[in-house]
Design a protein around this motif. Structure first.
Motif, PDB file in Angstrom:
ATOM      1  N   MET A 125       3.286  26.098  29.322  1.00 45.77           N
ATOM      2  CA  MET A 125       3.534  25.139  30.791  1.00 45.77           C
ATOM      3  C   MET A 125       3.184  25.940  32.087  1.00 45.77           C
ATOM      4  N   GLY A 126       2.779  25.093  33.018  1.00 45.61           N
ATOM      5  CA  GLY A 126       2.481  25.720  34.351  1.00 45.61           C
ATOM      6  C   GLY A 126       1.245  25.144  34.880  1.00 45.61           C
ATOM      7  N   ASP A 127       1.084  25.602  36.053  1.00 49.75           N
ATOM      8  CA  ASP A 127      -0.277  24.791  36.863  1.00 49.75           C
ATOM      9  C   ASP A 127      -1.583  24.883  35.932  1.00 49.75           C
ATOM     10  N   THR A 128      -1.650  25.951  35.157  1.00 51.11           N
ATOM     11  CA  THR A 128      -3.017  26.090  34.513  1.00 51.11           C
ATOM     12  C   THR A 128      -3.030  24.613  33.589  1.00 51.11           C
ATOM     13  N   THR A 129      -2.009  24.509  32.674  1.00 52.79           N
ATOM     14  CA  THR A 129      -2.185  23.265  31.962  1.00 52.79           C
ATOM     15  C   THR A 129      -2.013  22.217  32.698  1.00 52.79           C
ATOM     16  N   ASN A 130      -1.298  21.926  33.786  1.00 48.26           N
ATOM     17  CA  ASN A 130      -1.523  20.635  34.570  1.00 48.26           C
ATOM     18  C   ASN A 130      -2.948  20.390  34.972  1.00 48.26           C
ATOM     19  N   THR A 131      -3.514  21.306  35.496  1.00 56.83           N
ATOM     20  CA  THR A 131      -4.790  21.372  35.925  1.00 56.83           C
ATOM     21  C   THR A 131      -5.824  21.015  34.837  1.00 56.83           C
ATOM     22  N   ALA A 132      -5.732  21.494  33.522  1.00 59.66           N
ATOM     23  CA  ALA A 132      -6.508  21.060  32.625  1.00 59.66           C
ATOM     24  C   ALA A 132      -6.303  19.868  32.120  1.00 59.66           C
ATOM     25  N   ALA A 133      -5.271  19.334  32.299  1.00 57.42           N
ATOM     26  CA  ALA A 133      -5.154  17.661  31.949  1.00 57.42           C
ATOM     27  C   ALA A 133      -5.863  16.986  33.059  1.00 57.42           C
ATOM     28  N   ARG A 134      -5.846  17.375  34.264  1.00 54.21           N
ATOM     29  CA  ARG A 134      -6.267  16.652  35.422  1.00 54.21           C
ATOM     30  C   ARG A 134      -7.851  16.733  35.191  1.00 54.21           C
ATOM     31  N   ILE A 135      -8.397  17.868  34.740  1.00 51.58           N
ATOM     32  CA  ILE A 135      -9.929  17.960  34.781  1.00 51.58           C
ATOM     33  C   ILE A 135     -10.256  16.949  33.354  1.00 51.58           C
ATOM     34  N   CYS A 136      -9.480  16.586  32.275  1.00 53.10           N
ATOM     35  CA  CYS A 136      -9.619  15.839  31.496  1.00 53.10           C
ATOM     36  C   CYS A 136      -9.955  14.634  31.933  1.00 53.10           C
ATOM     37  N   SER A 137      -9.038  14.338  32.689  1.00 50.45           N
ATOM     38  CA  SER A 137      -8.704  12.673  33.197  1.00 50.45           C
ATOM     39  C   SER A 137     -10.446  12.474  34.117  1.00 50.45           C
ATOM     40  N   LYS A 138     -10.865  13.421  34.504  1.00 47.18           N
ATOM     41  CA  LYS A 138     -12.093  13.255  35.226  1.00 47.18           C
ATOM     42  C   LYS A 138     -13.463  13.118  34.247  1.00 47.18           C
ATOM     43  N   THR A 139     -13.190  13.648  33.137  1.00 43.21           N
ATOM     44  CA  THR A 139     -14.274  13.855  32.329  1.00 43.21           C
ATOM     45  C   THR A 139     -14.822  12.705  31.689  1.00 43.21           C
ATOM     46  N   PRO A 140     -16.081  12.223  31.763  1.00 45.40           N
ATOM     47  CA  PRO A 140     -16.714  10.945  31.462  1.00 45.40           C
ATOM     48  C   PRO A 140     -16.529  11.148  29.602  1.00 45.40           C
ATOM     49  N   PRO A 141     -16.454  10.150  28.779  1.00 44.30           N
ATOM     50  CA  PRO A 141     -16.416  10.061  27.582  1.00 44.30           C
ATOM     51  C   PRO A 141     -17.712  10.938  26.868  1.00 44.30           C
ATOM     52  N   GLY A 142     -17.490  11.733  25.820  1.00 47.98           N
ATOM     53  CA  GLY A 142     -18.725  12.455  25.506  1.00 47.98           C
ATOM     54  C   GLY A 142     -19.150  13.742  25.975  1.00 47.98           C
ATOM     55  N   LEU A 143     -18.421  14.199  26.955  1.00 46.96           N
ATOM     56  CA  LEU A 143     -18.519  15.331  27.637  1.00 46.96           C
ATOM     57  C   LEU A 143     -17.418  16.285  27.939  1.00 46.96           C
ATOM     58  N   VAL A 144     -17.721  17.553  28.080  1.00 49.03           N
ATOM     59  CA  VAL A 144     -16.826  18.560  28.397  1.00 49.03           C
ATOM     60  C   VAL A 144     -16.989  19.190  29.954  1.00 49.03           C
ATOM     61  N   TYR A 145     -15.725  19.207  30.358  1.00 50.49           N
ATOM     62  CA  TYR A 145     -15.702  19.701  31.764  1.00 50.49           C
ATOM     63  C   TYR A 145     -14.791  20.977  31.785  1.00 50.49           C
ATOM     64  N   ALA A 146     -15.229  22.171  32.434  1.00 50.04           N
ATOM     65  CA  ALA A 146     -14.692  23.126  32.337  1.00 50.04           C
ATOM     66  C   ALA A 146     -14.445  23.934  33.633  1.00 50.04           C
ATOM     67  N   HIS A 147     -13.376  24.250  34.145  1.00 54.83           N
ATOM     68  CA  HIS A 147     -13.134  24.963  35.502  1.00 54.83           C
ATOM     69  C   HIS A 147     -13.922  26.265  35.389  1.00 54.83           C
ATOM     70  N   PRO A 148     -14.595  26.707  36.491  1.00 47.55           N
ATOM     71  CA  PRO A 148     -15.501  27.895  36.345  1.00 47.55           C
ATOM     72  C   PRO A 148     -14.862  29.252  35.818  1.00 47.55           C
ATOM     73  N   SER A 149     -13.705  29.358  35.926  1.00 46.22           N
ATOM     74  CA  SER A 149     -12.947  30.553  35.474  1.00 46.22           C
ATOM     75  C   SER A 149     -13.140  30.808  33.957  1.00 46.22           C
ATOM     76  N   VAL A 150     -13.170  29.516  33.307  1.00 46.03           N
ATOM     77  CA  VAL A 150     -13.385  29.645  31.840  1.00 46.03           C
ATOM     78  C   VAL A 150     -14.728  30.166  31.605  1.00 46.03           C
ATOM     79  N   LEU A 151     -15.824  29.444  32.106  1.00 46.48           N
ATOM     80  CA  LEU A 151     -16.967  29.883  31.884  1.00 46.48           C
ATOM     81  C   LEU A 151     -17.581  31.287  32.345  1.00 46.48           C
ATOM     82  N   THR A 152     -16.887  31.846  33.430  1.00 51.98           N
ATOM     83  CA  THR A 152     -17.206  33.409  33.868  1.00 51.98           C
ATOM     84  C   THR A 152     -16.454  34.286  32.950  1.00 51.98           C
ATOM     85  N   HIS A 153     -15.684  33.944  32.056  1.00 54.67           N
ATOM     86  CA  HIS A 153     -14.933  34.883  31.109  1.00 54.67           C
ATOM     87  C   HIS A 153     -15.488  34.627  29.770  1.00 54.67           C
TER      88      HIS A 153
END
Length: 430
Positions: A357-385
């Motif tokens: 639980m927490g803001d990280t989880t909530n933000t992941a759900a909101r990123i998913c809601s903005k992603t078009p079908p067939g694609l993957v959207y990532a927060h920059p912190s995921v790509l950095t690490h």
């Protein structure tokens, strides 16, 4: 009763006992979908108190949810989904709409009592909205590594939509539920949404149906292996940890059910979720839950939780990009984030859920809601690490709930190589 059973819907156990070969069934019943807000703020405040704050949060959440779970059980409601801040019950049998509505009223009363629970960071500031819908509820039991209970179809979508339309403190009801209640129980809101008028249930509860015996082998076949191994060691300690959290939304089930029938939906769900489970197993990704959503559902997955492994971010990105390229029967869209989460088992001796639980989880759900079908959207912190580098393309910025500044995310494309060094987390001292 095993600890594992606390995490599995009773209807899934009955299904596996009676008709394990079936992929779907339709049940005449009422869904009660309750969403509680305010836990994220509480989690963030208590996280500053370290382990003591984590233990207090679990105790508080369990007390809040405990009254609601007990109220539903006393009216023979089956818990289908138990997320970090949401509950989904199915009521079937005689007077299922009345029993579901009565439970919703009692849950609202339980939340009011819960607000009186003292905490070290002040009074609880929680609110709840509830949606009720009655009809032919389509349930599916699908998967490869284990079988997961999934709700899909127009009736499941209508239950989610009714809850979404209800404001804090309101119990929204669909027209089909209203038709099964006394006329005096319903009033329309200005915009037309029907609301339950009851302040107290019209009759006392009659008690729960007895649970049937189930073997450990049967239970293991209805629960994610990685998470099951952790829970088998005993109740896990609540903890704050860094994790990679993703939501993968599948859609298109409503039209498929109406046009081609439940067999077609079952086949599509089986192909989609089995493919996801196989990929998750390859990358040691944990399936935490399959949530209800309009016209489909969402897979809630994590790496680094319940236990950390090498390159959690890279494994998650590999899993998501493989899944996006797999050509699953149902279209998928995925959003992933990385950061601190509060991981814990919350519930009662009879019913519980493990969640991050927490803001990280909530933000992941909101990123998913903005992603078009067939694609993957990532927060920059995921790509950095991540130790694997990917082709990326900026998307956004998007304005997310709870964020003062618009957030930039990145579309994740093909891998381009391995990073020579990645950012690391420094230990917190003092």
């Amino acid at each position: 009763m095993t600890d594992l059973r606390r995490h599995i819907p009773e209807i899934a156990i009955e299904w596996a006992l009676d008709t394990p070969e079936r992929l779907w069934q339709a049940v005449d019943g009422t869904l009660c979908f309750a969403d509680i807000s305010g836990f994220t703020a509480l989690s963030e405040k208590l996280s500053r108190r370290g382990r003591i704050g984590g233990e207090e949060l679990v105790e508080t959440l369990s007390r809040v949810f405990g009254g609601m779970l007990d109220a539903a059980r006393e009216r023979d409601g089956m818990l289908l989904k138990f997320g970090g801040d949401a509950l989904l019950f199915l009521f079937k049998g005689p007077d299922h709409a009345v029993r579901a509505a009565s439970t919703a009223v009692e849950m609202r009363q339980a939340l009011r009592k819960a607000k009186e629970i003292p905490t070290s960071v002040g009074p609880l500031n929680l609110s709840m909205s509830v949606g009720l819908h009655s009809g032919q509820i389509h349930l599916f039991l699908v998967g490869s590594k284990h079988r997961e209970l999934v709700l899909a179809g127009p009736d499941a979508s209508l239950a989610a939509a009714t809850e979404s339309a209800a404001n804090a403190g309101e119990i929204g009801i669909s027209p089909s539920t209203a038709a099964r209640l006394p006329a005096s129980a319903v009033r329309p809101r200005e915009d037309g949404l029907l609301l339950l008028r009851w302040r107290r249930p019209p009759r006392p509860p009659a008690g729960a149906s007895p649970e049937r015996e189930a073997s450990e082998e049967l239970l293991r076949g209805l629960f994610p292996r990685l998470l099951g191994e952790v829970l088998a060691r005993g109740r896990p300690e609540p903890e704050h940890r860094v994790a990679c959290i993703a939501f993968i939304r599948f859609s298109g089930t409503d039209a498929l059910l109406e046009q081609q029938g439940a067999d077609a939906v079952a086949t599509a769900l089986q192909g989609t979720i089995a493919t996801a489970m196989d990929i998750f197993a390859d990358e040691d990704i944990t399936l935490l839950a399959v949530d209800i959503d309009k016209d489909g559902g969402k897979l809630f997955v994590g790496s680094g939780v319940p236990q950390a492994s090498e390159d959690d971010e890279g494994r998650m990105l590999r899993a998501l990009t493989r899944l996006a390229a797999a050509g699953t029967p149902l279209p998928l869209q995925a959003g992933v984030n990385r950061g601190h989460v509060f991981a814990a088992e919350v519930g009662t001796p009879r019913r519980a859920a493990y969640s991050a639980m927490g803001d990280t989880t909530n933000t992941a759900a909101r990123i998913c809601s903005k992603t078009p079908p067939g694609l993957v959207y990532a927060h920059p912190s995921v790509l950095t690490h991540s130790r694997t580098r990917y082709q990326t393309e900026q998307a956004g910025p998007f304005q997310f709930k709870g964020k003062k500044v618009p957030q930039v995310v990145y579309r994740v494309g093909e891998p381009t190589g391995t990073a020579e060094g990645v950012a690391t987390e420094f230990p917190v001292v003092g």
